[in-house]
Each structure stands twice: as structure tokens, then as C-alpha cells.
Design an enzyme around this catalytic site. Sequence first.
Site, PDB file in Angstrom:
ATOM      1  N   GLU A 220      -5.147  -0.557   5.276  1.00 44.44           N
ATOM      2  CA  GLU A 220      -4.098  -1.380   5.891  1.00 44.44           C
ATOM      3  C   GLU A 220      -4.692  -2.380   6.876  1.00 44.44           C
ATOM      4  O   GLU A 220      -4.315  -3.548   6.928  1.00 44.44           O
ATOM      5  CB  GLU A 220      -3.083  -0.502   6.621  1.00 44.44           C
ATOM      6  CG  GLU A 220      -2.195   0.295   5.703  1.00 44.44           C
ATOM      7  CD  GLU A 220      -1.321   1.266   6.491  1.00 44.44           C
ATOM      8  OE1 GLU A 220      -0.182   0.906   6.803  1.00 44.44           O
ATOM      9  OE2 GLU A 220      -1.792   2.369   6.820  1.00 44.44           O
TER      10      GLU A 220
ATOM     11  N   SER B 183       0.553  10.522  12.294  1.00 51.76           N
ATOM     12  CA  SER B 183       1.638   9.907  13.054  1.00 51.76           C
ATOM     13  C   SER B 183       1.905  10.768  14.278  1.00 51.76           C
ATOM     14  O   SER B 183       1.802  11.997  14.222  1.00 51.76           O
ATOM     15  CB  SER B 183       2.886   9.838  12.178  1.00 51.76           C
ATOM     16  OG  SER B 183       4.040   9.791  12.982  1.00 51.76           O
TER      17      SER B 183
ATOM     18  N   HIS C  68       2.985  -7.412 -13.573  1.00 51.50           N
ATOM     19  CA  HIS C  68       4.249  -7.442 -12.813  1.00 51.50           C
ATOM     20  C   HIS C  68       4.503  -6.115 -12.093  1.00 51.50           C
ATOM     21  O   HIS C  68       5.648  -5.760 -11.837  1.00 51.50           O
ATOM     22  CB  HIS C  68       5.450  -7.767 -13.712  1.00 51.50           C
ATOM     23  CG  HIS C  68       5.212  -8.924 -14.635  1.00 51.50           C
ATOM     24  ND1 HIS C  68       5.497 -10.228 -14.306  1.00 51.50           N
ATOM     25  CD2 HIS C  68       4.665  -8.969 -15.886  1.00 51.50           C
ATOM     26  CE1 HIS C  68       5.164 -11.030 -15.320  1.00 51.50           C
ATOM     27  NE2 HIS C  68       4.637 -10.290 -16.288  1.00 51.50           N
TER      28      HIS C  68
END
Length: 477
Positions: free
Chosen positions: A302, A289, A168
Site C-alpha cells: 500500500e 489494526s 477488465h
Amino acid sequence: MSEKQGDAGSGKPDKLWSGRFSEATDSFIERFTASVEFDARLYRQDIAGSIAHAAMLGEVGVLSEDEVRQITEGLEAIQAEIEGGDFAWSVELEDVHMNIEAALTGRIGDIGKKLHTGRSRNDQVATDLRLYVREEIDALRDLTRRLQSALVDLAEREAETIMPGFTHLQSAQPVTFGHHMLAWHEMLARDDGRLEDCRRRVNRSPLGAAALAGTSFPINRARSAELLGFEAVAGNSLDAVSDRDFAIELAAAGSLIMMHLSRMAEELVLWMSAQFGFISLPDRFCTGSSIMPQKKNPDVPELVRGKSGRVYGHLLSLLTLMKSQPLAYNKDNQEDKEPVFDLIDTLKDCLFAFAELVPAIECKREVMREAAARDCATATDLADYLVGKGVAFRDAHEVTGKAVAHAIARGKELHELELDELTGFSSLIEADVYEVLTVAGSVAARNHYGGTAPAEVRRAAARARQALAAGKPNSMA
Ligand code: ARG
């Protein structure tokens, strides 16, 4: 047909199949129905298939020895021309098959027109695609196994590294990082097995099925199959030209690979975040970035995670493509190629990216160990300890739960409680309890087959390495 797009009625029909036609193909329809822009990539398989077909026709006496020789040499010269970048592909010639056949006739004259004896583009394209998929399955298996062995290396390197294991996404029990890497390896071992299994059904020769009903020439299907390295001949001519199950199977096996890679990617992204801080990746695998100077982003995982959608999409395209198609060949099947090509390209890139990235994973061992020791992660070990002293597991669970609540209320971990605090929960607890309350004790105790103990991880890694070296899918090892 709009006037802009259309050109109906002008010009003379001049296709390889236009004997019964009295007007030229509309120019929009010509482009719309053509596939050469994407199926040109089958040129090698198409030429190999034609050479095998011609050789077989020679052996059964349908073509003369000299005709076979001229056809073979012509096709080899065309292959060299394509590979040299000198071949002029033409949309008017519709697809890879007719482009090459027309070039052959252009080169060797009327003998070139005999190549298509006893076959059709329907068995030809099915053959080409099977040869292509077979070769790419081998390439995919190589990459899968490369990634697997990178994981085995990393597992051995980090066999002692302790991290929290999650259920979980909550800290559950300590595990070793090496064990986690071997879990990834196991997923890929199943993938490798699925690719191997799929290859068996790919490796059947449709050649000789011709358009759908077979041919009246005395062909030897086993011989052309053998020349192309097929294991067997497709058993029914109608099925042979229409079956694309093998493409769907590859897409399904590929979807599972992407699902696995996206799970790995997700964990890498989480572990690289400041909040986890378990690993770092070298700069060469990351990007920054344009606005936030401090950022170092895990773009590779990703992107792999994102690309899983494309492959699932291709699986659904192929299933839908085949749904409700009546026997035998239908033009619908021309739509099989782009999904098959793109899913193979995507899988190869993603597996390659991961095979490069995995050896570069840097583990922040202290951060992981510290996280593993938090959140009373060894509570199960305390319960097991009490069971060892004769307490029934359910009672041990209850007692341990109370000790956990006590520790949480005081902002402490279980191993930070004093012995007299612990004995307050059970008089069976003695000083040796601290051995099981440490994370190292917890993982070392799980030393059975498939367990997380460092010694077991080393054994599992050795087994995996052996299976990889033997070339076997190793999920059952
Ligand atoms: N380009 C076609 C394909 O990809 C080749 C087979 C064409 N056969 C036909 N009967 N029109 O499926």
C-alpha cells in the site's frame, strides 16, 4: 522584508563573492537563498570534482605541483572531517561548494583560494549533480535487477501454479502464476533499459564551462572529464551549465518504475484480501489494526502504491522548474536538488522493499486453481477445439457461447457438463473435449514463445536469468 525576519544594512559583507557589495546580506535572505541544508549531501562529488579540476590545472601549468598537492590533501582531510561528523556546516556560506572552499582556505591558507581558477559554481554544481545521479543510477539498476531475479525465482517456483488471468478484472483465461511474475519482470527489464540509456546522457562533463562562456585559462576539459570517469565533455558551455534534462529523464524513468511497482502493489493487495485469498505475506511485512484484532494489513504494498505520487510530483516539479528558463544558469536550478534526492531515496526504498517481499510471497495454490476453474474460463479452449475440427472461429465462438449460457443456467462449469449435453451444441464434440476443458490442459496448450504454459515459463525464466547474469537489460530477450 519584515523587521522580524530582516537584518538589512547591519554588519560588514563577508562572503566569498562580496567584493562589490557594501552591506551584508539580509539574514532572512541569507537563509532563503542558502542550499547547504540539502546540498551538503553532494560533498563527496564536490570534493572529487575539485580534486580532478586541481589536478588538471596542475597539468596545464596553471597551478604548481605543490599547490595541487596541498589542495588535494586539504580536500581529503575535509572529506574525512565531514565523514567523521566533525565538519561545521554554515548557512552563511550558502552551499556545499562555498562551505568546502572556505574550509580549504581555512586549512591551507591562500593557496585554497586558487582552486576556483577557471571554474564557477555553475559548472561545479552541474558536475556534482551528474556525478551523484550517475552513482545512484547504478544503485537503482542493482536494486531493479535484484527484484527482477527474485521474480524469476518465484516464477520458476510457481511455474505450474494455475490462477485466473484477468481482463477488465473479470476472469478471462487460466494462466500460470509464474507467467504473471514474469510479466512483472518484463516491466522492470524495460525500466532497467531506460536507466541504462539515461546514464549515457548523464555521463557528460560540464567542467570547464565555468560560469557560462568558458574560461580564458588553458584548461584541458577532456582531462578533468577523464579523471572523473565521464564518457565525454559537454559540447556547449551555455548548455553545459543550464542543462538538467538528465534529472528530468531520471525522474521520468523513476516515475515508470513507480507506476510499475504500484500496479504490482495493487495486485498484491487484491490477492491478499479475503475475497481473493490467492496469497499471504509473512507477518514481518504486515501490520495490524489498533481497533480490529483480526486485521493483518498489506502496508508495504500500500505504501509503495502511495509513494508513486511523490515521484510523479518530482517529475512535474523538474519539468516546471526548467520550463521558460533563459540560458544559461539561473538560481532556479538550485531547486533541482530536493526533488532529485527525494525521488532517488523513494525509489531505492520501494525497490528494496519489493526485492525483500517477493521471495516471501506464499501462494495458496488450491484457492487459485479453484478460482481459475470457475466462470467458464476455458470457453476459449472449447472454441479453439471446434476450430481444430474444421469449424470457422466465429461459428465456434457462437456455439461455445450457447454452451456457456447453458452451463451458467444450470450452475455448472463447462467441464461439468455431460458429453451428451455438449454434443447437443455441436456433433463434432467428442470425449477428448474434456482434455481441453481442464485448466491444466488450457495453460499447457499455450506453449509458444511468450505463452503461459509451465514449460514456456521455465524457458522464459532461463532466458531472463541469462540476461541478468550478462548484465544486459533483458526486455528484448
Ligand atoms: N547552490 C547553487 C545551486 O545549487 C550553486 C550554484 C550557484 N551559482 C550562482 N551563480 N549563484 O544551483
